[in-house]
Design an enzyme around this catalytic site. Structure first.
Site, PDB file in Angstrom:
ATOM      1  N   SER A 208      66.413 -24.363 -21.950  1.00 49.60           N
ATOM      2  CA  SER A 208      65.493 -25.360 -21.419  1.00 49.60           C
ATOM      3  C   SER A 208      64.607 -24.839 -20.296  1.00 49.60           C
ATOM      4  O   SER A 208      63.478 -25.278 -20.136  1.00 49.60           O
ATOM      5  CB  SER A 208      66.268 -26.592 -20.926  1.00 49.60           C
ATOM      6  OG  SER A 208      66.971 -27.191 -21.986  1.00 49.60           O
ATOM      7  N   HIS A 254      65.381 -26.487 -15.093  1.00 48.48           N
ATOM      8  CA  HIS A 254      64.177 -27.174 -15.562  1.00 48.48           C
ATOM      9  C   HIS A 254      63.031 -27.020 -14.567  1.00 48.48           C
ATOM     10  O   HIS A 254      61.899 -26.681 -14.938  1.00 48.48           O
ATOM     11  CB  HIS A 254      64.471 -28.659 -15.787  1.00 48.48           C
ATOM     12  CG  HIS A 254      65.429 -28.910 -16.907  1.00 48.48           C
ATOM     13  ND1 HIS A 254      65.664 -30.169 -17.417  1.00 48.48           N
ATOM     14  CD2 HIS A 254      66.209 -28.073 -17.632  1.00 48.48           C
ATOM     15  CE1 HIS A 254      66.548 -30.096 -18.394  1.00 48.48           C
ATOM     16  NE2 HIS A 254      66.904 -28.838 -18.536  1.00 48.48           N
TER      17      HIS A 254
END
Length: 303
Positions: A208, A254
């Site tokens: 991610s 992230h």
């Protein structure tokens, strides 16, 4: 644990009329674009844009030659960011997806002993391995290998769908080498922030961070092409809600990946033509230097 970005959302009704006003690429009628070929003035999408001395040209005009008497091969076609135009503009994305799937199959076959050896952890005793493990123990490879590990079927499904949706068009717009540089630099930026901020005994895994980097670069590219920014802003808000609203998500990966992607993406699409390579890869080097500094600082704290 990292989780995948959410699915892209369409623009709100208020912006529907504005989106309809944009012409569509003459080679891909389903893709709206605000850019036209500087020679024939046909609308072209990022995949069809080939960098010229002024603006961008379509593939047909490039194949027809420069109009100066030189052969078409005299100047090799380039992408918007200066990369080489390839026969398969999504090849790197396909390879990345294949690598992630292959590693996930190994995880399923070998079990947690394999995952615990390659996930991202600062410094902690790992019962399955019977020893103290982590980046602080000199296992710096974990900051890279974590980008190919996943915790569940849903985790890898969403990550790989996001990689295909976001990565494919971005690879076509940047070119293969620049796209891969963006992907790995963003992923390492996410790993560095996770290592720096997260608890040292908290394991993390997932692609991610790198995918958020692609997302950030896509936003920069859309801004550069004068696309409607509302869909990408809505997608960003949705992903941030998931990032901070769910437990067991490494928000540091992230955010680190997103920031890295925006910085590198800006250099990729805005670097002036005459110094393009120097600026693009120079910015990548600067971000990597920040990754190294953050890693050294955290290692000094934990040892």
């Amino acid at each position: 644990m990292d989780q995948a970005p959410g699915n892209p959302q369409g623009p709100q009704d208020q912006g529907h009329h504005d989106a309809q006003a944009l012409p569509t690429c003459y080679r891909h009628p389903d893709r709206e674009t605000g850019v036209r070929c500087t020679r024939c003035e046909r609308p072209i999408c990022p995949e069809c844009m080939i960098s010229a001395s002024v603006g961008f040209q379509c593939p047909e005009c490039v194949r027809a030659g420069s109009g100066t008497g030189h052969a078409p091969s005299a100047s090799q076609p380039r992408t918007l960011a200066g990369g080489t135009v390839t026969a398969d503009p999504r090849l790197a994305t396909k390879i990345l997806i294949g690598l992630n799937l292959a590693v996930f199959l190994v995880q399923l076959s070998v079990g947690d002993r394999f995952t615990d050896r390659f996930d991202l952890i600062g410094r902690a005793y790992v019962p399955l391995l019977g020893s103290v493990e982590g980046v602080a123990e000199g296992q710096w490879y974990r900051m890279l290998t974590v980008m190919f590990l996943h915790g569940s079927y849903i985790h890898i499904l969403f990550n790989m769908l996001s990689l295909w949706w976001i990565g494919g068009p971005l690879e076509a717009a940047l070119g293969r080498a620049r796209y891969l540089a963006l992907y790995f630099v963003s992923g390492l930026a996410g790993s560095a922030l996770t290592y720096l901020v997260a608890a040292p005994n908290q394991p993390s895994l997932g692609a991610s961070g790198a995918i958020f980097g692609l997302f950030g670069a896509t936003a920069v590219l859309m801004r550069r092409l004068n696309y409607d920014m509302r869909p990408v802003i809505a997608l960003l808000v949705i992903n941030l809600i998931f990032t901070f609203g769910w437990s067991n998500i490494a928000w540091q990966a992230h955010i680190g990946g997103l920031v890295g992607g925006v910085v590198v993406g800006y250099a990729m699409v805005h670097a002036p033509r005459e110094r393009r390579d120097l600026i693009q890869y120079g910015v990548c080097a600067v971000v990597l230097a920040a990754v190294v500094v953050a890693t050294l600082v955290r290692t000094a704290q934990l040892t």
